[in-house]
Design a protein around this motif. Structure first.
Motif, mmCIF file in Angstrom:
data_model
loop_
_atom_site.group_PDB
_atom_site.id
_atom_site.type_symbol
_atom_site.label_atom_id
_atom_site.label_comp_id
_atom_site.label_asym_id
_atom_site.label_seq_id
_atom_site.Cartn_x
_atom_site.Cartn_y
_atom_site.Cartn_z
ATOM 1 N N TRP A 41 -2.228 -1.788 -17.856
ATOM 2 C CA TRP A 41 -2.669 -2.204 -16.519
ATOM 3 C C TRP A 41 -1.513 -2.722 -15.657
ATOM 4 O O TRP A 41 -1.642 -2.847 -14.441
ATOM 5 C CB TRP A 41 -3.717 -3.311 -16.628
ATOM 6 C CG TRP A 41 -3.169 -4.595 -17.233
ATOM 7 C CD1 TRP A 41 -3.035 -4.883 -18.555
ATOM 8 C CD2 TRP A 41 -2.677 -5.736 -16.517
ATOM 9 N NE1 TRP A 41 -2.481 -6.128 -18.717
ATOM 10 C CE2 TRP A 41 -2.268 -6.680 -17.488
ATOM 11 C CE3 TRP A 41 -2.549 -6.064 -15.168
ATOM 12 C CZ2 TRP A 41 -1.734 -7.929 -17.143
ATOM 13 C CZ3 TRP A 41 -2.018 -7.300 -14.828
ATOM 14 C CH2 TRP A 41 -1.624 -8.218 -15.808
ATOM 15 N N THR A 51 -1.003 -2.032 -4.655
ATOM 16 C CA THR A 51 -0.287 -2.536 -5.835
ATOM 17 C C THR A 51 0.030 -4.011 -5.645
ATOM 18 O O THR A 51 0.715 -4.385 -4.691
ATOM 19 C CB THR A 51 1.022 -1.761 -6.056
ATOM 20 O OG1 THR A 51 0.739 -0.380 -6.257
ATOM 21 C CG2 THR A 51 1.771 -2.306 -7.267
ATOM 22 N N SER A 86 -6.147 -8.385 -10.936
ATOM 23 C CA SER A 86 -6.277 -6.956 -11.208
ATOM 24 C C SER A 86 -7.635 -6.625 -11.796
ATOM 25 O O SER A 86 -8.223 -5.586 -11.486
ATOM 26 C CB SER A 86 -5.163 -6.502 -12.159
ATOM 27 O OG SER A 86 -3.891 -6.690 -11.570
ATOM 28 N N GLU A 132 -10.072 -4.550 -9.505
ATOM 29 C CA GLU A 132 -9.915 -3.216 -10.068
ATOM 30 C C GLU A 132 -8.892 -2.394 -9.286
ATOM 31 O O GLU A 132 -9.133 -1.242 -8.910
ATOM 32 C CB GLU A 132 -11.258 -2.487 -10.114
ATOM 33 C CG GLU A 132 -12.293 -3.182 -10.997
ATOM 34 C CD GLU A 132 -13.604 -2.430 -11.061
ATOM 35 O OE1 GLU A 132 -13.795 -1.519 -10.221
ATOM 36 O OE2 GLU A 132 -14.414 -2.729 -11.943
ATOM 37 N N VAL A 133 -7.742 -3.020 -9.022
ATOM 38 C CA VAL A 133 -6.674 -2.314 -8.323
ATOM 39 C C VAL A 133 -5.936 -1.409 -9.303
ATOM 40 O O VAL A 133 -6.158 -1.470 -10.519
ATOM 41 C CB VAL A 133 -5.687 -3.310 -7.680
ATOM 42 C CG1 VAL A 133 -6.380 -4.148 -6.640
ATOM 43 C CG2 VAL A 133 -5.033 -4.183 -8.739
ATOM 44 N N GLY A 134 -5.050 -0.591 -8.760
ATOM 45 C CA GLY A 134 -4.244 0.253 -9.633
ATOM 46 C C GLY A 134 -3.258 -0.577 -10.423
ATOM 47 O O GLY A 134 -3.350 -1.809 -10.472
ATOM 48 N N ARG A 135 -2.290 0.058 -11.008
ATOM 49 C CA ARG A 135 -1.335 -0.619 -11.864
ATOM 50 C C ARG A 135 -0.591 -1.726 -11.123
ATOM 51 O O ARG A 135 -0.086 -1.529 -10.020
ATOM 52 C CB ARG A 135 -0.339 0.386 -12.433
ATOM 53 C CG ARG A 135 0.609 -0.211 -13.464
ATOM 54 C CD ARG A 135 1.363 0.851 -14.209
ATOM 55 N NE ARG A 135 2.128 1.710 -13.327
ATOM 56 C CZ ARG A 135 3.031 2.589 -13.757
ATOM 57 N NH1 ARG A 135 3.243 2.712 -15.058
ATOM 58 N NH2 ARG A 135 3.691 3.340 -12.913
ATOM 59 N N GLN A 168 0.846 -1.189 0.000
ATOM 60 C CA GLN A 168 0.000 0.000 0.000
ATOM 61 C C GLN A 168 0.876 1.231 0.000
ATOM 62 O O GLN A 168 1.817 1.343 0.786
ATOM 63 C CB GLN A 168 -0.897 -0.014 1.235
ATOM 64 C CG GLN A 168 -1.817 1.193 1.366
ATOM 65 C CD GLN A 168 -2.667 1.105 2.623
ATOM 66 O OE1 GLN A 168 -3.080 0.023 3.033
ATOM 67 N NE2 GLN A 168 -2.913 2.250 3.246
ATOM 68 N N GLU A 184 -3.088 3.651 -2.412
ATOM 69 C CA GLU A 184 -3.249 2.744 -3.541
ATOM 70 C C GLU A 184 -2.657 1.378 -3.202
ATOM 71 O O GLU A 184 -1.609 1.284 -2.564
ATOM 72 C CB GLU A 184 -2.547 3.292 -4.783
ATOM 73 C CG GLU A 184 -3.157 4.573 -5.347
ATOM 74 C CD GLU A 184 -4.507 4.313 -6.014
ATOM 75 O OE1 GLU A 184 -4.696 3.192 -6.548
ATOM 76 O OE2 GLU A 184 -5.346 5.225 -6.002
#
Length: 431
Positions: A417, A377, A396, A400-403, A371, A375
């Motif tokens: 992504w 990751t 992912s 719907e997580v970030g990159r 974290q 965010e």
């Protein structure tokens, strides 16, 4: 050798509201050297006192903790004057005299002009055994074995260090083979300062292994010295099981690998003791990638990693021939060394607190999650250039997580992504 923590120590020295400093870390990671080097560089004088097996200091701290009394006693014991403006006072193995820790509160409140730094390899154990820390009255810093970044500095690869520092992935790609060769050496040598110093001096892998064997023996001896016989034996059983634990495809800690029929309640305290000593890093499972990650921690499922990748390779029997046999080293133990390395860099070099995720039915797993600035990751670790990431893609998409990040031996690559980061560039996390 240079240690990155020297910059943080300098910031502590210059802080307008400086508090006493507590430096934590496992034995032989370089705490004493670092504080003495810092004192030599940044102060006119440095007074060093080791508290372990020190009857005079135990008696001194058994009395009044008034700072002027303690300063007078330490000055008399060391034969050196202690100037509040120009002297660094170092108290080593401070957990051996618990009231020395309590005294830090009074230095903070009544004598903040003194620069006082304490260190100890068993501070975590002391805290769990009821030793009262002056919470809010000290500054904590943690020292780990040398990271790959620091290893590169030690072997004189200044340009490669600069490329990492500036995140110059283009130039990293140009020198990709050099980075990979040095990473293989780091997997073998690791980051224990004595082993790195020997390797820099003579390049002899045999000498490195001898030093690592001595360190491993010393760690086991410490367990017998500082834990009850039953606790020490359970710690050794857990410790010796780690190469087998990490060689498994699913690296979740399994009590049955420690001992057939073993139960968690029998080894919980032993695992906590090893964590508190700094000998192992615990990575907990999270049920979902929510913020904050700690709120979704599953205490019943976790991975344990060594304090140092070189010690893992030593215990696992990796010999020096693997250094010159192409990518053989990267294939050892089904990626155990790569995942150990990644965890170690994220914790020591990047200041991250990694977790991992696995599906309830065990059909999918993400090696690490961290974290940063709200965010989450996910991180997948590939030992070589395998760029298939089905689990990472599914995870992912579902959450719907970030990159996402994939660490592998392939070059830097943006894929929308996900971004592929070379293993040797783990220093660049978080992105």
């Amino acid at each position: 050798m240079e240690r990155v923590l020297l910059d943080k120590l300098e910031a502590w020295r210059n802080a307008p509201a400086r508090k006493p400093l507590v430096l934590r870390g496992a034995r032989q990671v370089g705490k004493t050297w670092l504080l003495k080097e810092f004192g030599a560089r940044m102060f006119d004088t440095c007074v060093y006192v080791r508290l372990e097996d020190n009857d005079a200091m135990a008696q001194l701290f058994a009395g009044s903790l008034e700072p002027s009394r303690l300063i007078a006693g330490i000055s008399a014991f060391s034969g050196q004057s202690i100037n509040p403006n120009t002297t660094l006072l170092i108290l080593d193995e401070v957990q051996a005299v618990p009231r020395a820790l309590t005294a830090l509160k009074y230095f903070n409140e009544d004598a903040p002009e003194y620069a006082i730094a304490v260190a100890g390899s068993l501070l975590g154990v002391a805290m769990h055994q009821g030793v009262s820390f002056p919470v809010g009255k000290v500054t904590f810093l943690d020292l780990y074995p040398m990271s790959f970044y620091e290893f590169l500095m030690a072997v004189g690869e200044r340009s490669l260090v600069d490329f990492l520092q500036t995140r110059n992935f283009d130039m990293m790609g140009v020198f990709r083979e050099r980075y990979a060769d040095l990473l293989k050496q780091y997997y073998y040598v690791g980051g224990m300062p004595e082993a790195v110093k020997s390797f820099v001096a003579n390049g002899d892998f045999g000498s490195v292994r001898a030093i690592q064997a001595d360190i491993l023996d010393a760690y086991e001896a410490d367990l017998s010295k500082h834990a009850s016989p039953v606790m020490a034996e359970r710690c050794r059983m857990v410790w010796r099981s780690l190469p087998r634990q990490l060689s498994r495809e699913n690296k979740k800690f399994v009590y049955g690998v420690v001992k057939e029929g073993a139960r968690g309640r029998d080894f919980f305290e032993a695992i906590q003791f090893l964590v508190d000593c700094g000998l192992v890093m615990r990575v907990d499972r999270v049920a979902k990638p929510g913020v904050p990650l700690a709120s979704y921690r599953d205490e019943a499922a976790f991975k344990l990693f060594f304090v140092d990748v070189g010690l893992l390779s030593a215990m696992s029997g990796v010999d020096s021939r693997t250094i010159v046999e192409g990518n053989t080293l990267f294939e050892e133990f089904k990626g155990a060394l790569a995942e150990q390395y990644a965890c170690q860099q994220m914790v020591s070099d990047c200041g991250l607190h990694p977790y991992y995720w696995s599906s309830p039915k065990g059909s999918g797993e993400i090696d690490f999650l961290y974290q940063n600035e709200g965010e989450i990751t996910p991180v997948e670790v590939k030992a070589q250039e395998n760029l298939k990431s089905k689990s990472l893609a599914s995870f992912s998409s579902t959450y719907e997580v970030g990159r996402a990040v994939r660490l592998s031996l392939a070059g830097y690559r943006e894929e929308g992504w996900m971004v592929n980061v070379p293993l040797y560039a783990a220093h660049c996390l978080p992105l």
